[in-house]
Design a protein around this motif. Structure first.
Motif, PDB file in Angstrom:
ATOM      1  N   LEU A  88      37.955 -25.274 -29.650  1.00 47.02           N
ATOM      2  CA  LEU A  88      36.954 -24.739 -29.039  1.00 47.02           C
ATOM      3  C   LEU A  88      36.883 -24.825 -27.630  1.00 47.02           C
ATOM      4  N   SER A  89      37.261 -23.897 -26.946  1.00 47.46           N
ATOM      5  CA  SER A  89      37.021 -23.771 -25.363  1.00 47.46           C
ATOM      6  C   SER A  89      35.978 -22.899 -24.965  1.00 47.46           C
ATOM      7  N   TRP A  90      35.655 -23.217 -23.631  1.00 47.97           N
ATOM      8  CA  TRP A  90      34.533 -22.440 -23.218  1.00 47.97           C
ATOM      9  C   TRP A  90      34.868 -21.919 -21.615  1.00 47.97           C
ATOM     10  N   TYR A  91      34.644 -20.864 -21.514  1.00 51.35           N
ATOM     11  CA  TYR A  91      34.926 -20.039 -20.419  1.00 51.35           C
ATOM     12  C   TYR A  91      33.774 -19.582 -19.670  1.00 51.35           C
ATOM     13  N   GLN A  92      33.842 -19.476 -18.382  1.00 54.29           N
ATOM     14  CA  GLN A  92      32.494 -18.931 -17.330  1.00 54.29           C
ATOM     15  C   GLN A  92      33.151 -17.415 -16.595  1.00 54.29           C
ATOM     16  N   GLN A  93      32.547 -16.597 -16.570  1.00 59.05           N
ATOM     17  CA  GLN A  93      33.050 -15.159 -15.848  1.00 59.05           C
ATOM     18  C   GLN A  93      31.876 -14.805 -15.258  1.00 59.05           C
ATOM     19  N   HIS A  94      32.023 -14.723 -13.923  1.00 63.74           N
ATOM     20  CA  HIS A  94      31.058 -13.933 -12.903  1.00 63.74           C
ATOM     21  C   HIS A  94      31.568 -12.474 -13.092  1.00 63.74           C
ATOM     22  N   ASP A  95      30.651 -11.624 -12.823  1.00 65.05           N
ATOM     23  CA  ASP A  95      30.790  -9.929 -13.130  1.00 65.05           C
ATOM     24  C   ASP A  95      31.882  -9.742 -11.950  1.00 65.05           C
ATOM     25  N   GLY A  96      32.836  -9.312 -12.644  1.00 65.39           N
ATOM     26  CA  GLY A  96      33.930  -8.538 -11.981  1.00 65.39           C
ATOM     27  C   GLY A  96      35.146  -9.452 -11.593  1.00 65.39           C
ATOM     28  N   GLY A  97      34.910 -10.640 -12.289  1.00 59.04           N
ATOM     29  CA  GLY A  97      35.779 -11.857 -11.758  1.00 59.04           C
ATOM     30  C   GLY A  97      36.753 -12.127 -13.098  1.00 59.04           C
ATOM     31  N   ALA A  98      37.537 -12.931 -12.945  1.00 60.88           N
ATOM     32  CA  ALA A  98      38.538 -13.662 -14.069  1.00 60.88           C
ATOM     33  C   ALA A  98      37.590 -14.781 -14.450  1.00 60.88           C
ATOM     34  N   PRO A  99      37.878 -14.958 -15.785  1.00 59.21           N
ATOM     35  CA  PRO A  99      37.318 -16.349 -16.555  1.00 59.21           C
ATOM     36  C   PRO A  99      37.938 -17.384 -16.067  1.00 59.21           C
ATOM     37  N   THR A 100      37.097 -18.378 -16.051  1.00 59.73           N
ATOM     38  CA  THR A 100      37.543 -19.818 -15.676  1.00 59.73           C
ATOM     39  C   THR A 100      37.337 -20.995 -16.620  1.00 59.73           C
ATOM     40  N   PHE A 101      38.214 -21.804 -16.885  1.00 57.71           N
ATOM     41  CA  PHE A 101      37.799 -22.659 -17.656  1.00 57.71           C
ATOM     42  C   PHE A 101      36.847 -23.783 -17.379  1.00 57.71           C
ATOM     43  N   LEU A 102      35.997 -24.031 -18.762  1.00 54.80           N
ATOM     44  CA  LEU A 102      35.133 -25.044 -18.502  1.00 54.80           C
ATOM     45  C   LEU A 102      35.335 -26.298 -19.171  1.00 54.80           C
ATOM     46  N   SER A 103      35.517 -26.049 -20.416  1.00 49.66           N
ATOM     47  CA  SER A 103      35.746 -27.393 -21.269  1.00 49.66           C
ATOM     48  C   SER A 103      36.574 -27.064 -22.730  1.00 49.66           C
ATOM     49  N   TYR A 104      37.003 -28.006 -23.443  1.00 51.53           N
ATOM     50  CA  TYR A 104      37.579 -27.885 -24.525  1.00 51.53           C
ATOM     51  C   TYR A 104      37.409 -28.980 -25.345  1.00 51.53           C
ATOM     52  N   ASN A 105      37.252 -28.795 -26.802  1.00 52.13           N
ATOM     53  CA  ASN A 105      36.962 -29.839 -27.841  1.00 52.13           C
ATOM     54  C   ASN A 105      37.816 -29.414 -28.953  1.00 52.13           C
ATOM     55  N   ALA A 106      38.575 -30.643 -29.189  1.00 47.54           N
ATOM     56  CA  ALA A 106      39.405 -30.347 -30.395  1.00 47.54           C
ATOM     57  C   ALA A 106      38.833 -31.153 -31.508  1.00 47.54           C
ATOM     58  N   LEU A 107      38.051 -32.530 -31.183  1.00 48.89           N
ATOM     59  CA  LEU A 107      37.629 -33.122 -32.214  1.00 48.89           C
ATOM     60  C   LEU A 107      35.944 -33.083 -32.091  1.00 48.89           C
ATOM     61  N   ASP A 108      35.482 -33.567 -33.113  1.00 50.21           N
ATOM     62  CA  ASP A 108      33.886 -33.446 -33.176  1.00 50.21           C
ATOM     63  C   ASP A 108      33.284 -34.292 -32.100  1.00 50.21           C
ATOM     64  N   GLY A 109      32.250 -33.919 -31.644  1.00 45.59           N
ATOM     65  CA  GLY A 109      31.557 -34.883 -30.392  1.00 45.59           C
ATOM     66  C   GLY A 109      31.132 -34.039 -29.169  1.00 45.59           C
ATOM     67  N   LEU A 110      30.775 -34.808 -28.401  1.00 48.50           N
ATOM     68  CA  LEU A 110      30.257 -34.370 -27.172  1.00 48.50           C
ATOM     69  C   LEU A 110      31.302 -34.720 -25.931  1.00 48.50           C
ATOM     70  N   GLU A 111      31.735 -33.616 -25.256  1.00 53.70           N
ATOM     71  CA  GLU A 111      32.562 -33.791 -23.881  1.00 53.70           C
ATOM     72  C   GLU A 111      31.509 -33.568 -22.810  1.00 53.70           C
ATOM     73  N   GLU A 112      31.664 -34.507 -21.926  1.00 56.55           N
ATOM     74  CA  GLU A 112      30.810 -34.300 -20.781  1.00 56.55           C
ATOM     75  C   GLU A 112      31.728 -34.035 -19.368  1.00 56.55           C
ATOM     76  N   THR A 113      31.587 -33.005 -18.669  1.00 60.92           N
ATOM     77  CA  THR A 113      32.184 -32.830 -17.589  1.00 60.92           C
ATOM     78  C   THR A 113      31.257 -32.466 -16.210  1.00 60.92           C
ATOM     79  N   GLY A 114      30.684 -33.293 -15.724  1.00 61.87           N
ATOM     80  CA  GLY A 114      29.525 -33.059 -14.677  1.00 61.87           C
ATOM     81  C   GLY A 114      28.172 -32.540 -15.094  1.00 61.87           C
ATOM     82  N   ARG A 115      27.907 -31.325 -14.783  1.00 60.21           N
ATOM     83  CA  ARG A 115      26.608 -30.911 -15.242  1.00 60.21           C
ATOM     84  C   ARG A 115      26.824 -29.992 -16.635  1.00 60.21           C
ATOM     85  N   PHE A 116      28.133 -29.945 -16.901  1.00 60.72           N
ATOM     86  CA  PHE A 116      28.339 -29.130 -18.143  1.00 60.72           C
ATOM     87  C   PHE A 116      28.744 -30.262 -19.407  1.00 60.72           C
ATOM     88  N   SER A 117      28.405 -29.984 -20.450  1.00 63.41           N
ATOM     89  CA  SER A 117      28.775 -30.723 -21.757  1.00 63.41           C
ATOM     90  C   SER A 117      29.191 -29.738 -22.806  1.00 63.41           C
TER      91      SER A 117
END
Lengths: 110, 118
Positions: free
Chosen positions: A32-61
């Motif tokens: 499972l991946s997460w992407y952020q997209q601002h209006d009119g812009g391209a999606p940008t990668f935030l995070s990816y989880n392949a295994l159960d659990g929590l992944e932390e990257t700065g302010r985003f988890s």
């Protein structure tokens, strides 16, 4: 069939914490991946989880539970610039394609 | 990070004309590129998977004769919207995966092309 469900809109105040949930039903699953997209812009990668659990990257988890076909994105210390659309996306292991969820529009208020 | 360049960023055309959109990987060779379509405030819908040197794989419901995809080199994929009609007006985005990686690796997206058909 394939379906990824997310809330359509979420509103939160600056500095707060917000959780965006995603439930999925796909013919195959690799991660499972997460992407952020601002209006009119391209999606940008935030995070990816392949295994159960929590992944932390700065302010985003990001969290994944494969047994529940469920994941979430957690955004902490919200900033105005975090106002955007957030998409969960599933990599299908049979076809190596990235399928996007319906998206959640996050509005951060002062 | 890897850069994917997409041109044009915006195009306005008359109904019945054809429009070509280019997607280039600038600093890596992309054997696979993906083309998505997005309507306002909606999700990204996968249209097709473009493979270098072979025919594209289209998603169910996408007309391959209308949306022609060519991936003639390892750095360039093109999407041609043939005989465009107003209902084809949309935001088209290409993406590429870093070579020799499996699923789960992040996709690098182009900046998108806003197509408006009059």
């Amino acid at each position: 069939g394939q379906s990824l469900e997310q809330p359509s809109e979420v509103t939160a105040v600056e500095g707060a914490i917000v959780q965006i949930n995603c439930t999925y039903q796909t013919s195959g699953f690799y991660g499972l991946s997460w992407y952020q997209q601002h209006d009119g812009g391209a999606p940008t990668f935030l995070s990816y989880n392949a295994l159960d659990g929590l992944e932390e990257t700065g302010r985003f988890s990001s969290f994944l539970s494969r047994s529940d076909s469920y994941g979430y994105l957690l955004l902490q210390e919200l900033q105005m610039k975090d106002s955007a659309s957030y998409f969960c996306a599933v990599w299908e292991d049979s076809s190596y394609k990235l399928i996007f969820g319906s998206g959640t529009r996050l509005l951060v208020r002062p | 990070g890897a850069v994917v360049s997409q041109h044009p960023s915006r195009v306005i055309c008359k109904s019945g004309t054809s429009v070509k959109i280019e997607c280039r990987s600038l600093d890596f060779q992309a054997t696979t590129m993906f083309w998505y379509r997005q309507f306002p405030k909606q999700s990204l819908m996968l249209m097709a998977t473009s493979n270098e040197g072979s025919k594209a794989t289209y998603e169910q419901g996408v007309e391959k004769d209308k949306f022609l995809i060519n991936h003639a080199s390892l750095t360039l994929s093109t999407l041609t919207v043939t005989s465009a009609h107003p209902e084809d007006s949309s935001f088209y985005i290409c993406s590429a995966r870093w070579p020799r990686t499996g699923p789960g690796e992040k996709l690098f997206f182009g900046s998108g092309t806003q197509l408006s058909v009059l």
